[in-house]
Structures are given as C-alpha cells and as structure tokens.
Write a protein that holds these residues in place. Structure first.
Motif, PDB file in Angstrom:
ATOM      1  N   ILE A 183       0.961  -1.333   0.313  1.00 37.70           N
ATOM      2  CA  ILE A 183      -0.099   0.480  -0.017  1.00 37.70           C
ATOM      3  C   ILE A 183       0.947   0.896  -0.383  1.00 37.70           C
ATOM      4  N   LYS A 184       0.055   2.092  -0.124  1.00 42.49           N
ATOM      5  CA  LYS A 184       0.545   3.590  -0.551  1.00 42.49           C
ATOM      6  C   LYS A 184      -0.368   4.817   0.676  1.00 42.49           C
ATOM      7  N   ILE A 185       0.241   5.476   1.450  1.00 48.57           N
ATOM      8  CA  ILE A 185      -0.035   6.242   1.761  1.00 48.57           C
ATOM      9  C   ILE A 185       0.480   7.969   1.994  1.00 48.57           C
ATOM     10  N   PHE A 186      -0.706   8.537   2.027  1.00 47.13           N
ATOM     11  CA  PHE A 186      -0.588   9.793   1.067  1.00 47.13           C
ATOM     12  C   PHE A 186      -1.450  11.134   2.329  1.00 47.13           C
ATOM     13  N   SER A 187      -1.309  12.459   2.710  1.00 51.10           N
ATOM     14  CA  SER A 187      -1.786  12.954   2.794  1.00 51.10           C
ATOM     15  C   SER A 187      -1.632  14.610   1.487  1.00 51.10           C
ATOM     16  N   LEU A 188      -2.958  15.716   1.840  1.00 46.30           N
ATOM     17  CA  LEU A 188      -2.555  16.426   1.074  1.00 46.30           C
ATOM     18  C   LEU A 188      -2.708  17.396   1.759  1.00 46.30           C
ATOM     19  N   TYR A 189      -1.964  18.905   1.290  1.00 43.09           N
ATOM     20  CA  TYR A 189      -2.254  19.844   1.812  1.00 43.09           C
ATOM     21  C   TYR A 189      -1.990  21.003   0.387  1.00 43.09           C
ATOM     22  N   GLN A 190      -1.652  22.156   0.315  1.00 44.30           N
ATOM     23  CA  GLN A 190      -2.206  23.520  -0.162  1.00 44.30           C
ATOM     24  C   GLN A 190      -1.512  24.146   0.408  1.00 44.30           C
ATOM     25  N   ARG A 191      -0.387  25.076  -0.281  1.00 41.86           N
ATOM     26  CA  ARG A 191       0.623  26.253  -0.577  1.00 41.86           C
ATOM     27  C   ARG A 191       0.195  26.620  -1.444  1.00 41.86           C
ATOM     28  N   LYS A 192       0.985  28.328  -1.773  1.00 44.64           N
ATOM     29  CA  LYS A 192       1.185  29.046  -3.493  1.00 44.64           C
ATOM     30  C   LYS A 192       2.033  28.579  -4.204  1.00 44.64           C
ATOM     31  N   ASN A 193       1.980  28.530  -4.898  1.00 47.80           N
ATOM     32  CA  ASN A 193       3.289  28.616  -6.323  1.00 47.80           C
ATOM     33  C   ASN A 193       4.083  29.948  -6.723  1.00 47.80           C
ATOM     34  N   LEU A 194       4.732  29.978  -7.774  1.00 44.42           N
ATOM     35  CA  LEU A 194       5.523  31.229  -7.576  1.00 44.42           C
ATOM     36  C   LEU A 194       4.485  32.113  -8.372  1.00 44.42           C
ATOM     37  N   ASP A 195       3.138  32.032  -8.906  1.00 42.39           N
ATOM     38  CA  ASP A 195       2.650  32.789  -9.538  1.00 42.39           C
ATOM     39  C   ASP A 195       1.525  32.852  -8.538  1.00 42.39           C
ATOM     40  N   ASN A 196       1.630  32.495  -7.144  1.00 42.00           N
ATOM     41  CA  ASN A 196       0.367  32.929  -5.701  1.00 42.00           C
ATOM     42  C   ASN A 196      -0.703  32.045  -6.263  1.00 42.00           C
ATOM     43  N   GLU A 197      -0.487  31.401  -7.090  1.00 44.66           N
ATOM     44  CA  GLU A 197      -1.642  29.948  -7.151  1.00 44.66           C
ATOM     45  C   GLU A 197      -1.840  29.062  -6.004  1.00 44.66           C
ATOM     46  N   THR A 198      -2.556  28.946  -5.774  1.00 51.47           N
ATOM     47  CA  THR A 198      -3.283  27.836  -4.208  1.00 51.47           C
ATOM     48  C   THR A 198      -2.966  26.394  -5.651  1.00 51.47           C
ATOM     49  N   ILE A 199      -2.021  25.823  -5.471  1.00 49.26           N
ATOM     50  CA  ILE A 199      -1.989  24.117  -5.448  1.00 49.26           C
ATOM     51  C   ILE A 199      -2.069  23.434  -4.264  1.00 49.26           C
ATOM     52  N   THR A 200      -2.504  21.480  -4.766  1.00 53.02           N
ATOM     53  CA  THR A 200      -2.646  21.064  -4.232  1.00 53.02           C
ATOM     54  C   THR A 200      -1.225  20.225  -4.303  1.00 53.02           C
ATOM     55  N   ILE A 201      -1.024  19.261  -3.126  1.00 52.71           N
ATOM     56  CA  ILE A 201       0.336  18.864  -3.011  1.00 52.71           C
ATOM     57  C   ILE A 201      -0.287  17.719  -2.909  1.00 52.71           C
ATOM     58  N   LYS A 202       0.236  16.419  -2.763  1.00 49.35           N
ATOM     59  CA  LYS A 202      -0.164  15.539  -2.768  1.00 49.35           C
ATOM     60  C   LYS A 202       1.378  14.155  -1.804  1.00 49.35           C
ATOM     61  N   HIS A 203       1.240  14.244  -0.846  1.00 50.48           N
ATOM     62  CA  HIS A 203       2.526  13.946   0.587  1.00 50.48           C
ATOM     63  C   HIS A 203       2.911  12.365   0.355  1.00 50.48           C
ATOM     64  N   TYR A 204       3.382  11.838  -0.139  1.00 49.62           N
ATOM     65  CA  TYR A 204       3.344  10.712   0.916  1.00 49.62           C
ATOM     66  C   TYR A 204       4.262  10.342   1.874  1.00 49.62           C
ATOM     67  N   HIS A 205       4.537   9.319   2.609  1.00 50.24           N
ATOM     68  CA  HIS A 205       4.836   9.050   3.369  1.00 50.24           C
ATOM     69  C   HIS A 205       5.960   8.405   3.664  1.00 50.24           C
ATOM     70  N   HIS A 206       6.760   7.806   3.137  1.00 49.22           N
ATOM     71  CA  HIS A 206       7.855   6.843   2.213  1.00 49.22           C
ATOM     72  C   HIS A 206       8.134   7.320   0.940  1.00 49.22           C
ATOM     73  N   PRO A 207       9.599   6.747   1.025  1.00 44.17           N
ATOM     74  CA  PRO A 207      10.273   7.004  -0.348  1.00 44.17           C
ATOM     75  C   PRO A 207       9.532   7.134  -2.001  1.00 44.17           C
ATOM     76  N   GLN A 208      10.253   8.086  -2.439  1.00 39.61           N
ATOM     77  CA  GLN A 208       9.967   6.958  -3.695  1.00 39.61           C
ATOM     78  C   GLN A 208      10.204   5.458  -4.254  1.00 39.61           C
ATOM     79  N   ASN A 209       9.536   5.038  -4.774  1.00 36.37           N
ATOM     80  CA  ASN A 209       9.161   3.786  -5.640  1.00 36.37           C
ATOM     81  C   ASN A 209       9.157   2.406  -4.442  1.00 36.37           C
TER      82      ASN A 209
END
Length: 127
Positions: free
Chosen positions: A16-42
């Motif tokens: 399985i893979k476990i993740f959470s979501l959060y939001q932040r502003k990008n360089l254009d000051n737009e709000t984007i959603t980040i999918k944060h996995y709680h383990h290393p890639q692959n």
C-alpha cells in the motif's frame, strides 16, 4: 509476521501507499494541491488487508458494497486526514486504532473514494 490480540497470525503481504494532501502557493501566487507520500518514492508499505465481514458491516453501518476495507500496518503516525492507495483504488482513512497506544500494529478502516489528483507530488525520505 505479527499476531493480533487474539493470537491470529497476520501476514502483511499486500503493498500500500499512504499519503496526505496539503495546499500552498506557487510562484504565480496560485494555490496548488500537493500529494505528500509518507514513504520514499518507489517504495510501498506492507499491510494485512481484509474486507469487513457482513456482521462488521452491519455493526458499523458500512455500505454492503465492500467499499470499506480494514488495513493493519506496522506502527507509524497516521491520522484520519490521510489516504491509502491499494490495488489501483484510493481509500480515505476513517478511524485508526492504535491498539491501546502500544507501539505495535495499527489497524484502521478506510472507505473507497474517487482517485485524487494533485498538481505536485512529494515523498518522505527514510533515514
């Protein structure tokens, strides 16, 4: 292998893979959603996975369509604002049960939801 409170052996052989979501502003000051996995890639986490029995579904008022699944994983910090990817489907964690707060297995229920997309993806690094 781990044993549960009733001395059954739980074979954690599903990935399985476990993740959470959060939001932040990008360089254009737009709000984007980040999918944060709680383990290393692959990497994946090993889990014992099972559908709820009919009596468990009835007791918990769960849908009778097998969309609620029980997962058991080794101890880690999880909460009910996280998600699980398993067998090509996405599940929202509903109720972590930390086995009386011992640092052993964590059992939790998760309800199937629509796949979640995000503008960016990030992974944790295990030391």
């Amino acid at each position: 292998m781990q044993t549960s409170g009733n001395s059954r052996i739980l074979v954690k052989d599903k990935l399985i893979k476990i993740f959470s979501l959060y939001q932040r502003k990008n360089l254009d000051n737009e709000t984007i959603t980040i999918k944060h996995y709680h383990h290393p890639q692959n990497q994946s986490l090993k889990a014992y996975v099972r559908n709820l029995s009919a009596s468990e579904q009835f007791a918990s008022n769960a849908n009778k369509d097998n969309s609620t699944i029980q997962f058991t994983i080794n101890h880690r910090n999880i909460s009910n604002d996280m998600y699980v990817e398993f067998a090509g489907k996405t599940y929202a964690i509903t109720a972590p049960d930390k086995y009386e707060f011992y640092n052993t297995d964590i059992k939790f229920m998760a309800k199937e939801v629509a796949p979640i997309t995000a503008e960016e993806t990030e992974y944790e690094v295990w030391s």
